[in-house]
Design an enzyme around this catalytic site. Structure first.
Site, PDB file in Angstrom:
ATOM      1  NE  ARG A 210       0.121  -1.758   5.793  1.00 46.36           N
ATOM      2  CZ  ARG A 210       1.297  -1.559   5.211  1.00 46.36           C
ATOM      3  NH1 ARG A 210       1.366  -0.845   4.115  1.00 46.36           N
ATOM      4  NH2 ARG A 210       2.395  -2.080   5.718  1.00 46.36           N
TER       5      ARG A 210
ATOM      6  CG  HIS B 187      -8.654  -6.953   2.788  1.00 40.63           C
ATOM      7  ND1 HIS B 187      -9.408  -5.834   3.069  1.00 40.63           N
ATOM      8  CD2 HIS B 187      -7.458  -6.772   3.431  1.00 40.63           C
ATOM      9  CE1 HIS B 187      -8.705  -5.019   3.839  1.00 40.63           C
ATOM     10  NE2 HIS B 187      -7.521  -5.570   4.079  1.00 40.63           N
TER      11      HIS B 187
END
Length: 297
Positions: free
Chosen positions: A45, A123
């Protein structure tokens, strides 16, 4: 990042949402630039999202397969940095299983480095896309109550979201079993709950986290079935939140473990598919911003 910097990226990403939906591209932004995706961990992804972002902005995109590269044969991270410098790439997107690896590479390469996830540390682009998704639905982040639920201990997504959301004025709750909660988590400016009823009460956003079994030692959860019973999001637990609360998940989902399928697929409550779309736009904004900084620097 400071609030004005975050808002700038979110505003730029908003323009890229509109551009992507129109079917147009803006290939002059990164024309002549080389983007390398260097992923030491699998992530279809995120890697695909950065690849699409780079190509839509006109960059030459190279995906380096670590499993077949010299890195897998014993080359050190610093050797890799020297190789990347010789390639003269402009933008380097790095995902690594060790916290701090992208930061180390950023000190050793001439390219602008984007952290696409490092260990259990951060992240950043996931937090940005989550913020954009929420802002588009709620208009702002300030004053919202966001419940981040599940395996907080191993989640770099949780850490980045805590930092970004609290910076922009959201009230963040962490919800999960004590075994999956960082020690002294309250120091991050959040409240901690060990049951879903109190954790979700009055929440505007319910953000579920993947149970990261690959990072766990045995014994942190009794069983997947018991975990879902206590902390998996189903319609009954979602009813503890506000009637119009929205549901998020960074993916990939373990259906029946963190979240029930009927909740994940609910078109009126779930933002999960929208998060994927926002990911491309946010990464376009990040690559655009870094490229302009290099050009002006």
């Amino acid at each position: 990042m400071y609030p004005p910097e975050i808002e700038h990226i979110l505003d730029l990403a908003e323009s890229y949402v509109l551009l992507n939906r129109s079917g147009q591209t803006q290939r002059d932004v990164l024309r002549g630039r080389t983007l390398i995706n260097l992923f030491f961990e699998d992530s279809t992804r995120t890697r695909t999202s950065f690849e699409l972002a780079g190509k839509r902005l006109g960059a030459e995109v190279l995906n380096m397969s670590v499993s077949t590269s010299s890195v897998n044969k014993g080359e050190t991270l610093l050797d890799t940095a020297a190789t990347l410098n010789a390639m003269q790439c402009d933008l380097l997107v790095v995902r690594h299983d060790q916290s701090g690896a992208p930061s180390l590479l950023a000190q050793k390469v001439e390219a602008a480095v984007v952290n696409a996830g490092d260990g259990t540390h951060e992240h950043p682009t996931q937090a940005l896309l989550d913020a954009l998704t929420i802002r588009r639905r709620r208009g702002q982040l300030a004053g919202l109550t966001v419940a981040i639920c599940g395996d907080v201990l191993h989640s770099r997504v949780a850490r980045s979201n805590i930092h970004l959301l609290t910076t922009l004025g959201s009230h963040v709750r962490l919800v999960g079993p004590p075994t999956l909660m960082p020690a002294a988590a309250e120091r991050f400016g959040v409240t901690v709950h060990h049951d879903m009823r109190s954790g979700l009460a009055g929440a505007d956003i319910v953000m579920m986290l993947r149970l990261q079994k690959e990072r766990m030692v045995r014994g942190l959860v009794p069983s997947m079935r018991e975990y879902f019973h206590l902390f998996g999001l189903d319609a009954e637990k979602l009813a503890y939140a506000k009637p119009d609360a929205l549901v998020m998940h960074p993916g990939p989902m373990n259906r029946g473990v963190e979240i029930a399928s009927d909740v994940a697929d609910d078109p009126t409550r779930s933002l999960i598919r929208e998060q994927v779309e926002m990911g491309v736009a946010v990464r376009m904004a990040v690559l655009d911003t870094l490229s302009r900084q290099r050009r002006n620097g």
